[in-house]
Write an enzyme that holds these catalytic residues in place. Sequence first.
Site, PDB file in Angstrom:
ATOM      1  N   MET A  69       0.838  -1.209   0.000  1.00  0.00           N
ATOM      2  CA  MET A  69       0.000   0.000   0.000  1.00  0.00           C
ATOM      3  C   MET A  69       0.869   1.254   0.000  1.00  0.00           C
ATOM      4  SD  MET A  69      -3.029  -1.184   2.588  1.00  0.00           S
ATOM      5  CE  MET A  69      -2.056  -1.108   4.069  1.00  0.00           C
ATOM      6  N   ASP A  70       1.438   1.557  -1.146  1.00  0.00           N
ATOM      7  CA  ASP A  70       2.386   2.676  -1.242  1.00  0.00           C
ATOM      8  C   ASP A  70       1.671   3.930  -1.749  1.00  0.00           C
ATOM      9  OD1 ASP A  70       5.522   3.165  -3.095  1.00  0.00           O
ATOM     10  OD2 ASP A  70       4.771   3.996  -1.199  1.00  0.00           O
ATOM     11  N   GLY A  71       2.001   5.096  -1.134  1.00  0.00           N
ATOM     12  CA  GLY A  71       1.494   6.343  -1.686  1.00  0.00           C
ATOM     13  C   GLY A  71       0.541   7.124  -0.801  1.00  0.00           C
ATOM     14  N   SER A 108       1.656   3.208  -6.755  1.00  0.00           N
ATOM     15  CA  SER A 108       2.585   4.339  -6.844  1.00  0.00           C
ATOM     16  C   SER A 108       3.760   4.108  -7.791  1.00  0.00           C
ATOM     17  CB  SER A 108       3.132   4.743  -5.464  1.00  0.00           C
ATOM     18  OG  SER A 108       2.090   4.952  -4.579  1.00  0.00           O
TER      19      SER A 108
END
Lengths: 274, 255
Positions: free
Chosen positions: A41-43, A220
């Site tokens: 879960m990047d960003g 991302s």
Amino acid sequence: MEKDGINKPARVLWRLGYFLRELIVSTLSVGPIPTHVAFIMDGNRRYGKQQHLNQGGGHVAGYLALKLMVLYCRELGIKYVTAYAFSIDNFKRSPEEVRCIMDLMVEKIEQELSQVDNTFSRMGVRVHFSGKLELLSQPAMDAVKRLMAATAGNSKALLTICFAYTSTDEIVHAVQETCRRKLAPDQIEGKGNYVVKVEDIEKHLYMAVAPEPDIIIRTSGGHRLSNFMLWQSSNTCLITFSQLWPAMSCWHLVWAVLKFQRNYYYLEKKKKQM
Amino acid sequence: MDFKKEVRIVCGWIAYFGDLLLRLLWHLVHVIISLFYFTLGIANALESYLISWGVLKRYRSLHVNKLRYLAIVVESEEAYETSKIIALLQWLADIGVKHVCLYDMEGILKKSKDFILAKVDGAVLYGETHENNKLLDQTHMTLEFASFCDGKEAVAKAANVLFMKYVKSGATDQNQKGHIFTESQMSEALKTIGSGGPEPDLLLVYGPARCHLGFPAWRIRYTEIVHMGPLKSMKYGSLIKAIHKFTRVQQNYGK
């Protein structure tokens, strides 16, 4: 005309949306559906900055995105969902940010437990936390244990949240536990069996609660695993989306499942070869 | 009763045709996706030729110094194509990449190691540079060969090394709650058994899917993993593009 406070056009749109989702699920289900999907879960921070949210606003948006993803996965029949929420490396961030994330986690767990917003329980999802949980603050650790206990009886799906997790730490921990078990006086395999095998290590991994992931999705635009499920991802379809995590939608999941279906027979062949 | 039976039969036919329609729809969606990828493939091929001919300005200068260690994962069935592997390595040598690790699951490349080293100009085996002459790695390309047994099995062997040391040290109190091993000890143990190569900055996957196929897990913590397609359709321009994209990546390492 309004019914229950919802006007007619909104109800029609809702029904159309529901029918469209059912059609998508039914169509995708003709092919193989992944058993386990993992998300990096990047960003969240970048999303918070872009949307001019308060500190922690990006992480709140990320949590909402996670709930939606779990809902979509449940509808598709995906039994195992794993989310990389917080890495051991993330402790290098500013103390304020780390505290903000811990407080957010405790707040959302309390909401889930007090049934103010018990989405996971209503979906029949068991929530499990994997990682070096002793690094968490005492209130966070207590909240985590209570949520795991409260959802232990749910069996429709398993959501594993990797918190204070890195793959290299997981491997070392698994080796450590394997060695401890072999030295334990009550160990079953016979005294003096000091040979560590791959199967022994796999039994003691934090992620032994779930099978190997079929898909790992990173948002991302990053093309790396960032120390996430390195051991378990030998035959995993790796997918990257340029969107930030809070902007993930069901269409991204649909696309990921379609890509998985395209590579399914090849990846199954590789699994059998290993 | 007859009416109920007829209703059941009609429902059965509706379900049958509904299922058939869904199957057709599923196949149609996948045909559209295949057409999309086919078109994308043509566009990428065109772009790679433009890059090879030097038409696209932004790919003319490549800061290849940022790429300290490159790994290449090849699908084992394609690993038999040693001429392709050698051509790929020659391209990398021309670009200026100094250190390459070649991986395939079944160890086909390991078996062809001597042939490949003989055919690639100036290539030496990784490990020999450290033993013989440290200056060698400035002008020569070092090649490392790895396979599936250098991954999980190597970690198990390293675990045995650590375990034996621990047992011999006598500190085997089973009530010990603290950590008995650390990540740096594991790294050292992996080096001891010969599986402690450097972490690649970039990993290029030549195969049908973007999947690392069991590349040693301990070494790909922050490695950029890029899918290049099948080895048989490898292109010089695509290689340049992948390395160029890598040189523009910024990593926070968790911060």
